[in-house]
Design a protein around this motif. Sequence first.
Motif, PDB file in Angstrom:
ATOM      1  N   GLU A  70      23.119 -35.027  14.669  1.00 43.31           N
ATOM      2  CA  GLU A  70      21.681 -35.244  14.888  1.00 43.31           C
ATOM      3  C   GLU A  70      21.347 -36.747  14.838  1.00 43.31           C
ATOM      4  O   GLU A  70      20.557 -37.244  15.645  1.00 43.31           O
ATOM      5  CB  GLU A  70      20.923 -34.482  13.793  1.00 43.31           C
ATOM      6  CG  GLU A  70      19.440 -34.418  13.978  1.00 43.31           C
ATOM      7  CD  GLU A  70      18.747 -33.890  12.713  1.00 43.31           C
ATOM      8  OE1 GLU A  70      19.431 -33.313  11.826  1.00 43.31           O
ATOM      9  OE2 GLU A  70      17.525 -34.083  12.614  1.00 43.31           O
ATOM     10  N   GLU A  71      21.965 -37.454  13.918  1.00 41.79           N
ATOM     11  CA  GLU A  71      21.709 -38.899  13.813  1.00 41.79           C
ATOM     12  C   GLU A  71      22.248 -39.648  15.034  1.00 41.79           C
ATOM     13  O   GLU A  71      21.596 -40.543  15.571  1.00 41.79           O
ATOM     14  CB  GLU A  71      22.327 -39.434  12.512  1.00 41.79           C
ATOM     15  CG  GLU A  71      21.526 -39.005  11.281  1.00 41.79           C
ATOM     16  CD  GLU A  71      22.266 -39.139   9.951  1.00 41.79           C
ATOM     17  OE1 GLU A  71      21.605 -39.066   8.911  1.00 41.79           O
ATOM     18  OE2 GLU A  71      23.510 -39.291   9.954  1.00 41.79           O
ATOM     19  N   ILE A  72      23.449 -39.260  15.473  1.00 35.48           N
ATOM     20  CA  ILE A  72      24.031 -39.908  16.658  1.00 35.48           C
ATOM     21  C   ILE A  72      23.175 -39.619  17.892  1.00 35.48           C
ATOM     22  O   ILE A  72      22.939 -40.487  18.739  1.00 35.48           O
ATOM     23  CB  ILE A  72      25.495 -39.435  16.847  1.00 35.48           C
ATOM     24  CG1 ILE A  72      26.358 -39.965  15.702  1.00 35.48           C
ATOM     25  CG2 ILE A  72      26.053 -39.901  18.205  1.00 35.48           C
ATOM     26  CD1 ILE A  72      27.750 -39.349  15.598  1.00 35.48           C
ATOM     27  N   LEU A  73      22.637 -38.399  17.940  1.00 38.79           N
ATOM     28  CA  LEU A  73      21.819 -38.000  19.097  1.00 38.79           C
ATOM     29  C   LEU A  73      20.455 -38.691  19.124  1.00 38.79           C
ATOM     30  O   LEU A  73      19.731 -38.587  20.112  1.00 38.79           O
ATOM     31  CB  LEU A  73      21.642 -36.477  19.114  1.00 38.79           C
ATOM     32  CG  LEU A  73      22.922 -35.691  19.455  1.00 38.79           C
ATOM     33  CD1 LEU A  73      22.721 -34.197  19.219  1.00 38.79           C
ATOM     34  CD2 LEU A  73      23.351 -35.952  20.890  1.00 38.79           C
ATOM     35  N   LYS A  74      20.114 -39.403  18.080  1.00 37.84           N
ATOM     36  CA  LYS A  74      18.863 -40.158  18.094  1.00 37.84           C
ATOM     37  C   LYS A  74      18.914 -41.294  19.115  1.00 37.84           C
ATOM     38  O   LYS A  74      17.893 -41.765  19.579  1.00 37.84           O
ATOM     39  CB  LYS A  74      18.554 -40.733  16.714  1.00 37.84           C
ATOM     40  CG  LYS A  74      17.905 -39.726  15.786  1.00 37.84           C
ATOM     41  CD  LYS A  74      17.400 -40.419  14.540  1.00 37.84           C
ATOM     42  CE  LYS A  74      16.968 -39.411  13.488  1.00 37.84           C
ATOM     43  NZ  LYS A  74      15.732 -38.733  13.838  1.00 37.84           N
ATOM     44  N   VAL A  75      20.134 -41.751  19.441  1.00 32.53           N
ATOM     45  CA  VAL A  75      20.229 -42.780  20.472  1.00 32.53           C
ATOM     46  C   VAL A  75      21.121 -42.364  21.645  1.00 32.53           C
ATOM     47  O   VAL A  75      20.947 -42.855  22.757  1.00 32.53           O
ATOM     48  CB  VAL A  75      20.686 -44.168  19.918  1.00 32.53           C
ATOM     49  CG1 VAL A  75      19.866 -44.591  18.728  1.00 32.53           C
ATOM     50  CG2 VAL A  75      22.154 -44.183  19.578  1.00 32.53           C
TER      51      VAL A  75
END
Length: 369
Positions: A70-75
């Motif tokens: 989810e954190e990686i998918l923020k960018v």
Amino acid sequence: MATGYLYHEIFGWHDTGSNAGLFGADPAAGLQPYMHLENAETKRRIHELIVVSGLIDRLERVRPRHASEEEILKVHTRDHLERIQAESRWPKGGDAGDGFSPFGKGGYEIAALAAGGVITMVEAVVSGDVTNGYALVRPPGHHAVAGSGMGFCVFGNLAIAARHARDVLGVRRIAVVDWDVHHGNGTQSFFYGDPDVLTISLHQDNCFPPDSGALTERGDGAGFGYALNVPLPPGTGDGGYLYAMDRVVAPALQRFRPDLILVASGFDGSAMDPLARQLLTSEGYRTMTRRLMEVAEDLCGGRIAMSHEGGYNPVYVPFCGLAVIETLAGAEPFADPFLPVVSGMAGQDLQPHQKALVDEVAALVGDIS
Ligand code: 6DK
Ligand code: ZN
């Protein structure tokens, strides 16, 4: 007031192979096998010098965790994430996107730890556990764009941490100062339309990526004016960089009034680097760090989190890293046996063509409010 420090041995296990860095070994073309230029040595040797010099005792160790999907998918796009995950399961690993950003089997987990490492350092700084800190992570991140890695970068470590700071930690305004010698194109791309994230990149003019980082790249829409590029001419030394700090970086930060300063810290602007043609010394990096700390004390309680990027001379990079981290920690200088050699090089002082370029960028700072 503590200074955070983050390193993990597994960053040294990110396997970039033996393809001479840019051009795969090809005997018929005369290309001999060699280590990839982005290898573990510079990072390991910074860490070892930090331990051997005793600086480690002045630092507060911060432990990395893996960035979540989810954190990686923020960018990044789901496509990019899933491709890295899939290739990371291949027996010999894969490539982040451009053919010279290889990673070995299990490279996904190491890249996720690099991004998560910057996240945990930002958390430590924002929570006040430490005043400032340095995340010595690998692989680097500042070239990675939404749908792809490039330039040795897999995920946009610093950008992921910046998004986390905004969305989860409630930090409103973030300034990014990128002193890696290459343009911070990836970081810039994620915040190009965002007036709450100021990105400033000091880099060697048209070095990498090709045709990227001109001073005409200034942001889009509401974000116009909030991307600043300082494409320094090759041959710029301590004098030119410090002039850029005084004329562009410090005034831009003062106008922007960030709540947090992030630094993309590469040491490939050093006088001894094989990939670029700048002249910085460890003292130059030390002084840039001190200037940033003064501004940060004034504006945001001293809050600075640095994220490691490039730097390719295994002999000199450790002294540059040591200078930056000991400055963050308020420690006395340990040593740089190369200082007489590099600081004595002609052209360390600000040159007229460097001044002209910096003055041109300084005229754009007024658009920040
Ligand atoms: N390649 C980095 O230090 C990575 O910024 C630098 C990557 C430089 C690649 C070298 C290069 C070209 C040039 C022209 C055309 C194709 C390829 F991300 C960091 F590691 F930090 O000049
Ligand atoms: Zn670089």
